[in-house]
Design a protein around this motif. Structure first.
Motif, PDB file in Angstrom:
ATOM      1  N   LEU A  90       0.552  -1.241   0.056  1.00 25.91           N
ATOM      2  CA  LEU A  90       0.057  -0.072  -0.100  1.00 25.91           C
ATOM      3  C   LEU A  90       0.960   1.330   0.039  1.00 25.91           C
ATOM      4  CD1 LEU A  90      -2.694  -1.169   2.366  1.00 25.91           C
ATOM      5  CD2 LEU A  90      -3.119  -0.564  -0.006  1.00 25.91           C
ATOM      6  N   GLU A  91       2.164   1.162   0.384  1.00 28.67           N
ATOM      7  CA  GLU A  91       3.139   2.341   0.526  1.00 28.67           C
ATOM      8  C   GLU A  91       3.067   2.752  -1.075  1.00 28.67           C
ATOM      9  OE1 GLU A  91       6.565   1.881   2.749  1.00 28.67           O
ATOM     10  OE2 GLU A  91       5.272   1.009   4.113  1.00 28.67           O
ATOM     11  N   ALA A  92       3.627   1.823  -1.766  1.00 26.79           N
ATOM     12  CA  ALA A  92       3.578   2.103  -3.341  1.00 26.79           C
ATOM     13  C   ALA A  92       2.218   2.653  -4.006  1.00 26.79           C
ATOM     14  CB  ALA A  92       4.123   0.742  -4.203  1.00 26.79           C
ATOM     15  N   ARG A  93       1.091   2.159  -3.540  1.00 25.31           N
ATOM     16  CA  ARG A  93      -0.155   2.696  -4.086  1.00 25.31           C
ATOM     17  C   ARG A  93      -0.119   4.383  -3.462  1.00 25.31           C
ATOM     18  NH1 ARG A  93      -5.990   0.215  -2.535  1.00 25.31           N
ATOM     19  NH2 ARG A  93      -7.482   1.946  -3.403  1.00 25.31           N
ATOM     20  N   ALA A  94       0.181   4.471  -2.189  1.00 26.53           N
ATOM     21  CA  ALA A  94      -0.141   5.892  -1.765  1.00 26.53           C
ATOM     22  C   ALA A  94       0.850   6.824  -2.735  1.00 26.53           C
ATOM     23  CB  ALA A  94       0.345   5.961  -0.289  1.00 26.53           C
ATOM     24  N   LYS A  95       2.151   6.469  -3.147  1.00 29.64           N
ATOM     25  CA  LYS A  95       2.851   7.244  -3.864  1.00 29.64           C
ATOM     26  C   LYS A  95       1.960   7.405  -5.263  1.00 29.64           C
ATOM     27  CE  LYS A  95       7.269   5.314  -2.068  1.00 29.64           C
ATOM     28  NZ  LYS A  95       8.276   4.445  -2.611  1.00 29.64           N
ATOM     29  N   ASP A  96       1.425   6.352  -5.760  1.00 31.97           N
ATOM     30  CA  ASP A  96       0.651   6.213  -7.135  1.00 31.97           C
ATOM     31  C   ASP A  96      -0.431   7.512  -7.189  1.00 31.97           C
ATOM     32  OD1 ASP A  96       2.238   4.327  -8.542  1.00 31.97           O
ATOM     33  OD2 ASP A  96       0.941   2.889  -8.092  1.00 31.97           O
ATOM     34  N   GLU A  97      -0.723   7.546  -5.863  1.00 32.97           N
ATOM     35  CA  GLU A  97      -2.150   8.513  -5.461  1.00 32.97           C
ATOM     36  C   GLU A  97      -1.702   9.845  -5.390  1.00 32.97           C
ATOM     37  OE1 GLU A  97      -5.271   5.005  -3.735  1.00 32.97           O
ATOM     38  OE2 GLU A  97      -3.824   6.276  -2.395  1.00 32.97           O
ATOM     39  N   ARG A  98      -0.408   9.945  -4.585  1.00 32.77           N
ATOM     40  CA  ARG A  98      -0.146  11.308  -4.263  1.00 32.77           C
ATOM     41  C   ARG A  98       0.670  11.994  -5.319  1.00 32.77           C
ATOM     42  NH1 ARG A  98      -1.005  13.828   0.491  1.00 32.77           N
ATOM     43  NH2 ARG A  98      -2.076  12.382   2.138  1.00 32.77           N
ATOM     44  N   ILE A  99       1.705  11.357  -5.929  1.00 35.48           N
ATOM     45  CA  ILE A  99       2.489  12.065  -6.706  1.00 35.48           C
ATOM     46  C   ILE A  99       1.794  12.879  -8.090  1.00 35.48           C
ATOM     47  CG2 ILE A  99       4.459  11.804  -8.519  1.00 35.48           C
ATOM     48  CD1 ILE A  99       5.683   9.536  -6.495  1.00 35.48           C
ATOM     49  N   PRO A 100       0.763  12.233  -8.549  1.00 32.52           N
ATOM     50  CA  PRO A 100       0.069  12.893  -9.559  1.00 32.52           C
ATOM     51  C   PRO A 100      -0.571  14.139  -9.100  1.00 32.52           C
ATOM     52  CG  PRO A 100      -0.432  10.404 -10.007  1.00 32.52           C
ATOM     53  CD  PRO A 100       0.487  10.780  -8.541  1.00 32.52           C
ATOM     54  N   LEU A 101      -1.151  14.120  -8.090  1.00 27.64           N
ATOM     55  CA  LEU A 101      -1.895  15.019  -7.561  1.00 27.64           C
ATOM     56  C   LEU A 101      -0.951  16.512  -7.513  1.00 27.64           C
ATOM     57  CD1 LEU A 101      -3.891  13.811  -4.455  1.00 27.64           C
ATOM     58  CD2 LEU A 101      -4.828  14.382  -6.571  1.00 27.64           C
ATOM     59  N   LYS A 102       0.369  16.383  -7.303  1.00 27.60           N
ATOM     60  CA  LYS A 102       1.042  17.483  -7.331  1.00 27.60           C
ATOM     61  C   LYS A 102       1.059  18.132  -8.557  1.00 27.60           C
ATOM     62  CE  LYS A 102       4.872  15.361  -5.589  1.00 27.60           C
ATOM     63  NZ  LYS A 102       6.481  15.319  -5.341  1.00 27.60           N
ATOM     64  N   TYR A 103       0.742  17.458  -9.639  1.00 19.68           N
ATOM     65  CA  TYR A 103       0.780  17.944 -11.009  1.00 19.68           C
ATOM     66  C   TYR A 103      -0.644  18.365 -11.256  1.00 19.68           C
ATOM     67  CZ  TYR A 103       5.562  16.036 -10.841  1.00 19.68           C
ATOM     68  OH  TYR A 103       6.759  16.084 -10.505  1.00 19.68           O
ATOM     69  N   GLY A 104      -1.602  18.204 -10.369  1.00 24.17           N
ATOM     70  CA  GLY A 104      -3.074  18.329 -10.795  1.00 24.17           C
ATOM     71  C   GLY A 104      -3.566  17.417 -11.653  1.00 24.17           C
ATOM     72  N   VAL A 105      -3.219  16.054 -11.585  1.00 18.47           N
ATOM     73  CA  VAL A 105      -3.538  14.992 -12.228  1.00 18.47           C
ATOM     74  C   VAL A 105      -4.334  13.892 -11.063  1.00 18.47           C
ATOM     75  CG1 VAL A 105      -2.947  13.014 -13.779  1.00 18.47           C
ATOM     76  CG2 VAL A 105      -1.880  15.489 -14.077  1.00 18.47           C
ATOM     77  N   ILE A 106      -5.259  13.129 -11.570  1.00 21.26           N
ATOM     78  CA  ILE A 106      -6.088  12.345 -10.836  1.00 21.26           C
ATOM     79  C   ILE A 106      -4.751  11.267 -10.385  1.00 21.26           C
ATOM     80  CG2 ILE A 106      -7.498  10.173 -10.939  1.00 21.26           C
ATOM     81  CD1 ILE A 106      -9.077  12.649 -11.015  1.00 21.26           C
ATOM     82  N   GLY A 107      -4.786  10.888  -9.047  1.00 20.27           N
ATOM     83  CA  GLY A 107      -4.000   9.858  -8.439  1.00 20.27           C
ATOM     84  C   GLY A 107      -4.824   8.707  -8.221  1.00 20.27           C
ATOM     85  N   GLN A 108      -4.824   7.430  -8.759  1.00 25.64           N
ATOM     86  CA  GLN A 108      -5.585   6.421  -8.872  1.00 25.64           C
ATOM     87  C   GLN A 108      -5.325   5.166  -8.934  1.00 25.64           C
ATOM     88  OE1 GLN A 108      -8.031   4.248 -10.105  1.00 25.64           O
ATOM     89  NE2 GLN A 108      -8.992   4.202  -8.143  1.00 25.64           N
ATOM     90  N   GLU A 109      -5.493   4.163  -7.914  1.00 30.23           N
ATOM     91  CA  GLU A 109      -4.810   2.796  -8.356  1.00 30.23           C
ATOM     92  C   GLU A 109      -4.732   2.250  -9.641  1.00 30.23           C
ATOM     93  OE1 GLU A 109      -6.997  -0.179  -6.067  1.00 30.23           O
ATOM     94  OE2 GLU A 109      -5.321  -1.488  -5.843  1.00 30.23           O
ATOM     95  N   THR A 110      -5.899   2.402 -10.459  1.00 29.10           N
ATOM     96  CA  THR A 110      -5.827   1.598 -11.789  1.00 29.10           C
ATOM     97  C   THR A 110      -6.202   2.591 -13.120  1.00 29.10           C
ATOM     98  OG1 THR A 110      -8.237   1.018 -11.538  1.00 29.10           O
ATOM     99  CG2 THR A 110      -6.882  -0.323 -10.451  1.00 29.10           C
ATOM    100  N   ASN A 111      -6.133   3.873 -12.685  1.00 30.14           N
ATOM    101  CA  ASN A 111      -6.385   4.913 -13.709  1.00 30.14           C
ATOM    102  C   ASN A 111      -5.199   5.841 -13.710  1.00 30.14           C
ATOM    103  OD1 ASN A 111      -9.328   4.809 -14.914  1.00 30.14           O
ATOM    104  ND2 ASN A 111      -9.115   3.716 -12.850  1.00 30.14           N
ATOM    105  N   GLY A 112      -5.064   6.428 -14.921  1.00 32.72           N
ATOM    106  CA  GLY A 112      -3.975   7.447 -15.163  1.00 32.72           C
ATOM    107  C   GLY A 112      -2.592   6.858 -14.601  1.00 32.72           C
ATOM    108  N   PRO A 113      -1.691   7.944 -14.365  1.00 29.97           N
ATOM    109  CA  PRO A 113      -0.371   7.505 -14.074  1.00 29.97           C
ATOM    110  C   PRO A 113      -0.363   6.346 -13.093  1.00 29.97           C
ATOM    111  CG  PRO A 113      -0.703  10.058 -13.777  1.00 29.97           C
ATOM    112  CD  PRO A 113      -1.840   9.289 -14.220  1.00 29.97           C
ATOM    113  N   GLY A 114      -1.119   6.396 -11.979  1.00 24.63           N
ATOM    114  CA  GLY A 114      -1.099   5.430 -10.926  1.00 24.63           C
ATOM    115  C   GLY A 114      -1.337   3.984 -11.505  1.00 24.63           C
ATOM    116  N   GLY A 115      -2.202   4.171 -12.447  1.00 24.73           N
ATOM    117  CA  GLY A 115      -2.800   2.609 -13.050  1.00 24.73           C
ATOM    118  C   GLY A 115      -1.493   2.431 -14.102  1.00 24.73           C
ATOM    119  N   LEU A 116      -0.621   3.311 -14.771  1.00 27.96           N
ATOM    120  CA  LEU A 116       0.554   2.800 -15.328  1.00 27.96           C
ATOM    121  C   LEU A 116       1.512   2.114 -14.647  1.00 27.96           C
ATOM    122  CD1 LEU A 116       2.310   3.069 -17.900  1.00 27.96           C
ATOM    123  CD2 LEU A 116       2.786   5.393 -17.452  1.00 27.96           C
ATOM    124  N   PHE A 117       1.704   2.813 -13.422  1.00 27.06           N
ATOM    125  CA  PHE A 117       2.893   2.187 -12.571  1.00 27.06           C
ATOM    126  C   PHE A 117       2.440   1.020 -11.634  1.00 27.06           C
ATOM    127  CE2 PHE A 117       6.948   4.406 -12.713  1.00 27.06           C
ATOM    128  CZ  PHE A 117       6.571   5.700 -13.467  1.00 27.06           C
TER     129      PHE A 117
END
Ligand code: NAD
Ligand code: G6P
Ligand code: MN
Ligand code: MN
Length: 434
Positions: A90-117
């Motif tokens: 879940l630590e990795a998931r939290a990074k997937d959710e938080r990092i995109p938010l810094k760029y004004g982008v949805i941070g989500q487990e399976t969508n957008g940059p988080g889903g990619l990672f």
């Protein structure tokens, strides 16, 4: 009797899987369930494994529960392999959710940059499991829940010879239950024609006792404050009634990220400041669940598990396994090779669609084309999944950047590159291919 190996056995969802096997023992005689984890998950595995043993004992069902960190031993001679692991936790998931938010982008487990990672971390492990399966259980079925389940199924179909693979998700079941509740009827009276991709699936037609009720259901769901069809991990903001009525198909809860991007982003930014991102909320939920699981008097799946977004997914897995084993030929929505069922998606790609479940696997039911209003988005997400899967396999930086940039939730090539670089660095321990 059957042998099932479950990889990521320390998951808090495992009691649901065990409950599903107990319930179906009369039709699905499982002799051995092997729960596999890694050293980091040993404690969870032991707690959940002890609960699993109490559950089968209390139910009086002769399923042997084995706990192991030795994946190869668990795979040897297995009939079904289920995968429910989370690389990096879940630590990795939290990074997937938080990092995109810094760029004004949805941070989500399976969508957008988080889903990619999540895909970049998961796909190499799945391919490794398949190499072991080819050697140790070449006839076994792989039932994958590990997210992003659609991208993972795509990668398996494209980069391995494993044909016996099915991807599973609880979103279709959740939509059916949500619709049943809105109609005030039991879920087994509701049938939905599902078609699309994982977390990008639409209900094209809805039936109650065999009579089409799509328009009525759309009217009920088209409530501006609350649609009534969602998952525990996705806030229900309702839909613009005229948009939904114009669309005239039932979106899945994940479509909110695409059709309500600004509002969903605002919700995420607010949550990140207050209660935490979903991964952070789940870390707390998981602590509470494992405290319950430790109770030596507990011998059932506790109802608190329903607070997790994935509730009912392991039950879906048990009904899928039983329908394959018993050649039931009932209809279930799963992720499988398209084979022409959805006209606008390549035949060799993975889709999420209603299938007849036979002993030879899912046979997708032909849909024809998706409505033109949603066809392009579905195709774009499929392109994203394909490029992302290629990046996961090759470890090629430019391919990963293309995947990031063509995702509809990412605003530009430059922001894509900034997020990619920051996320590659943040996740480098779980990305040996880069
Ligand atoms: P979790 O964090 O509890 O992970 C489950 C277990 O996997 C952990 O015990 C962990 O130690 C183990 N693990 C990590 N890497 C592993 C590896 N390489 N090999 C074996 N085990 C490993 O996760 P969770 O919340 O239970 O979710 C598990 C997975 O299922 C996630 O990928 C999640 O996205 C997915 N999920 C899918 C659906 C669906 O609809 N398909 C629903 C719920 C969860
Ligand atoms: C949904 C999805 C799953 C996802 C889960 C997240 O149900 O179908 O694929 O993993 O929710 O739930 P969580 O409780 O982990 O946020
Ligand atoms: Mn899912
Ligand atoms: Mn219709």
């Amino acid at each position: 009797r059957l042998k099932i190996a479950t990889i990521g056995g320390g998951s808090s969802y495992t009691p649901e899987l065990v409950e599903g096997l107990i319930k179906r023992y009369h039709e699905l005689p499982v002799g051995e369930l092997w729960l596999v984890d890694i050293p980091e998950g040993k404690e969870k595995l032991e707690i959940v494994g002890a609960l699993a043993k109490r559950m089968v004992e209390k139910a009086g069902v002769p399923i042997e529960i084995h706990l192991t960190l030795d994946r190869r031993r668990a795979l040897e001679g297995a009939d079904f392999v289920t995968t429910q692991f989370r690389v990096g936790g879940l630590e990795a998931r939290a990074k997937d959710e938080r990092i995109p938010l810094k760029y004004g982008v949805i941070g989500q487990e399976t969508n957008g940059p988080g889903g990619l990672f999540k895909g970049l971390r998961t796909i190499p492990v799945i391919l490794d499991i398949i190499r072991d399966m080819e050697e140790l259980c070449p006839d076994a079925w792989l039932i994958n829940f590990t997210n992003p389940a659609g991208m993972v199924t795509e990668a398996v179909l494209r980069y391995t010879k494993q044909e016996k693979v099915v991807g599973l998700c609880n979103v279709p079941i959740g939509m059916r239950m949500g619709v049943a509740k809105l109609l005030g009827v039991d879920a087994d009276r509701v049938h939905i024609d599902f078609a699309g991709l994982n977390h990008m699936v639409f209900g094209l037609h809805v039936y109650l006792d065999g009579v089409e009720v799509t328009d009525k259901v759309i009217d009920l769901v088209a409530h501006p404050d609350r649609s009534g069809v969602t998952m525990k991990n996705i806030v229900d903001l309702g839909w613009e009634p005229d948009f939904l009525k114009g669309l005239n198909v039932l979106p899945c809860p994940y479509h909110r990220y695409y059709f309500q991007t600004d509002k969903m982003l605002a919700e995420e930014l607010e949550a990140a400041k207050t209660k935490g991102t979903r991964a952070e909320v789940v870390q707390q939920l998981e602590k509470e669940l494992f405290e319950l699981y430790k109770d030596p008097n507990l011998a059932i799946k506790p109802p608190q598990l329903e607070k997790r977004g994935g509730a009912y997914y392991s039950d879906a897995a048990c009904s899928l396994i039983s329908s394959i084993y018993n050649d039931k030929r009932d209809i279930q929505p799963v992720n499988t090779r398209n084979n022409g069922a959805i006209a606008s998606i390549p035949p060799e790609s993975a889709v999420e669609v209603n299938c007849v479940i036979t002993k030879d696997g899912p046979k997708p039911i032909a849909v024809g084309d998706l409505p033109v209003a949603v066809r392009g988005l579905v195709q774009q997400i499929k392109s994203f999944e394909r490029v992302a899967a290629e990046a996961a396999v090759t470890g090629d930086y430019q391919t990963a950047l293309v995947a990031m940039t063509i995702n509809p939730l990412v605003p530009s090539d430059t922001i894509a590159k900034q997020m990619l670089d920051e996320m590659l660095e943040a996740h480098k321990e779980d990305l040996p291919q880069f």
